[in-house]
Write a protein that holds these residues in place. Structure first.
Motif, PDB file in Angstrom:
ATOM      1  N   UNK A 106       0.765  -1.192   0.034  1.00  0.00           N
ATOM      2  CA  UNK A 106      -0.087   0.063  -0.100  1.00  0.00           C
ATOM      3  C   UNK A 106       0.940   1.279  -0.110  1.00  0.00           C
ATOM      4  N   UNK A 107       1.253   1.840  -1.135  1.00  0.00           N
ATOM      5  CA  UNK A 107       2.186   2.916  -1.190  1.00  0.00           C
ATOM      6  C   UNK A 107       1.782   4.186  -0.535  1.00  0.00           C
ATOM      7  N   UNK A 108       0.529   4.338  -0.294  1.00  0.00           N
ATOM      8  CA  UNK A 108       0.015   5.697   0.326  1.00  0.00           C
ATOM      9  C   UNK A 108       0.005   5.442   1.678  1.00  0.00           C
ATOM     10  N   UNK A 109       0.223   4.304   2.225  1.00  0.00           N
ATOM     11  CA  UNK A 109       0.431   3.799   3.821  1.00  0.00           C
ATOM     12  C   UNK A 109       1.654   4.615   4.426  1.00  0.00           C
ATOM     13  N   UNK A 110       1.434   4.938   5.421  1.00  0.00           N
ATOM     14  CA  UNK A 110       2.791   5.413   6.235  1.00  0.00           C
ATOM     15  C   UNK A 110       3.718   4.468   6.613  1.00  0.00           C
ATOM     16  N   UNK A 111       3.155   3.221   6.456  1.00  0.00           N
ATOM     17  CA  UNK A 111       4.079   1.836   6.873  1.00  0.00           C
ATOM     18  C   UNK A 111       5.133   1.672   5.752  1.00  0.00           C
ATOM     19  N   UNK A 112       6.669   1.552   6.253  1.00  0.00           N
ATOM     20  CA  UNK A 112       7.453   1.596   5.098  1.00  0.00           C
ATOM     21  C   UNK A 112       7.108   0.495   4.192  1.00  0.00           C
ATOM     22  N   UNK A 113       7.667   0.730   3.026  1.00  0.00           N
ATOM     23  CA  UNK A 113       7.432  -0.341   1.997  1.00  0.00           C
ATOM     24  C   UNK A 113       8.338  -1.523   2.338  1.00  0.00           C
ATOM     25  N   UNK A 114       9.508  -1.307   2.885  1.00  0.00           N
ATOM     26  CA  UNK A 114      10.265  -2.414   3.130  1.00  0.00           C
ATOM     27  C   UNK A 114       9.589  -3.264   4.122  1.00  0.00           C
ATOM     28  N   UNK A 115       8.735  -2.704   5.136  1.00  0.00           N
ATOM     29  CA  UNK A 115       8.169  -3.752   6.268  1.00  0.00           C
ATOM     30  C   UNK A 115       7.068  -4.608   5.421  1.00  0.00           C
ATOM     31  N   UNK A 116       6.569  -3.934   4.513  1.00  0.00           N
ATOM     32  CA  UNK A 116       5.296  -4.535   3.617  1.00  0.00           C
ATOM     33  C   UNK A 116       5.810  -5.646   2.860  1.00  0.00           C
ATOM     34  N   UNK A 117       7.227  -5.226   2.382  1.00  0.00           N
ATOM     35  CA  UNK A 117       7.873  -6.456   1.462  1.00  0.00           C
ATOM     36  C   UNK A 117       8.341  -7.519   2.494  1.00  0.00           C
ATOM     37  N   UNK A 118       8.801  -7.267   3.600  1.00  0.00           N
ATOM     38  CA  UNK A 118       9.226  -8.273   4.546  1.00  0.00           C
ATOM     39  C   UNK A 118       7.748  -9.117   4.875  1.00  0.00           C
ATOM     40  N   UNK A 119       6.672  -8.530   5.247  1.00  0.00           N
ATOM     41  CA  UNK A 119       5.499  -9.322   5.353  1.00  0.00           C
ATOM     42  C   UNK A 119       5.076 -10.354   4.188  1.00  0.00           C
ATOM     43  N   UNK A 120       5.271  -9.687   2.802  1.00  0.00           N
ATOM     44  CA  UNK A 120       5.053 -10.586   1.835  1.00  0.00           C
ATOM     45  C   UNK A 120       6.106 -11.897   1.638  1.00  0.00           C
ATOM     46  N   UNK A 121       7.152 -11.409   1.912  1.00  0.00           N
ATOM     47  CA  UNK A 121       8.288 -12.442   1.998  1.00  0.00           C
ATOM     48  C   UNK A 121       7.626 -13.594   3.093  1.00  0.00           C
ATOM     49  N   UNK A 122       7.424 -13.219   4.365  1.00  0.00           N
ATOM     50  CA  UNK A 122       6.918 -14.117   5.407  1.00  0.00           C
ATOM     51  C   UNK A 122       5.517 -14.804   4.900  1.00  0.00           C
ATOM     52  N   UNK A 123       4.749 -14.207   4.173  1.00  0.00           N
ATOM     53  CA  UNK A 123       3.498 -14.924   3.841  1.00  0.00           C
ATOM     54  C   UNK A 123       4.077 -16.231   2.779  1.00  0.00           C
TER      55      UNK A 123
END
Length: 192
Positions: A106-123
């Motif tokens: 979610x590019x508009x989120x304040x959550x860093x993209x890196x954290x979101x990508x790590x979540x995808x890897x964990x999934x």
């Protein structure tokens, strides 16, 4: 060490990747695949954004997937050889089941993209562990197709990336254990 695979620690300690070209039937039943995907999404997810998606490529669509991959390959490499095209086709048709994993931040989120990508890897990792828990084997591959815009567009949209192609099946040969680092070589204790 771990003989009881009902233990989560045993599942993690004994999970190995299989080579998709060495996977045969049976693949996961619809019920198994549902359990695998349900387990895959139970990962750390700062902001509750679900910054990943999974697209199942059904068996009856694998030929269409192979044709799409060939078109994408030809678009990037205008004069491919016969061996290259056969490798593209084999990639598409190996193993009984295929799940395309997408990092969908979610590019508009304040959550860093890196954290979101790590979540995808964990999934993706949860998907592989759940596959092992079902008595099957998974193989997570990337390669040129993961970075192709044309292939990405077949499954996702701009701003998303293919995290990998996860093949699932039954091993047709014994899985090989790959060398693992010594624990002490990759862990330490911070002493301030």
């Amino acid at each position: 060490m771990f003989n009881d695979l009902s233990s989560p620690a045993a599942l993690i300690a004994t999970r190995r990747s299989g080579k998709p070209r060495d996977m045969g039937a049976p693949g996961p039943t619809p019920e198994q695949l549902d359990r695998i995907l349900s387990a895959a999404i139970r990962v750390p997810d700062h902001g509750k954004l679900a910054p990943w998606r999974f697209v199942v490529v059904p068996g009856e669509k694998r030929e269409a997937f192979a044709a799409m991959l060939e078109r994408a390959y030809r678009a990037e490499r205008p004069d491919p050889g016969k061996v290259e095209l056969e490798a593209v086709r084999q990639f598409a048709l190996q193993a009984p089941a295929l799940v395309v994993a997408l990092s969908a931040p979610a590019h508009a989120s304040h959550i860093p993209i890196w954290e979101q990508e790590l979540s995808a890897g964990a999934a993706c990792m949860n998907l592989l562990i759940a596959t092992h828990a079902e008595g099957l084997v998974g193989g997570w591959l990337t390669g040129w197709a993961s970075y192709s815009t044309m292939v990405r567009d077949a499954f996702g949209k701009e701003g998303e990336r293919i995290a990998g192609f996860i093949f699932i099946g039954t091993p047709t040969r014994e899985l090989e254990e790959r060398p693992r680092p010594e624990r002490d070589a990759v862990t330490s204790v911070w002493n301030g």
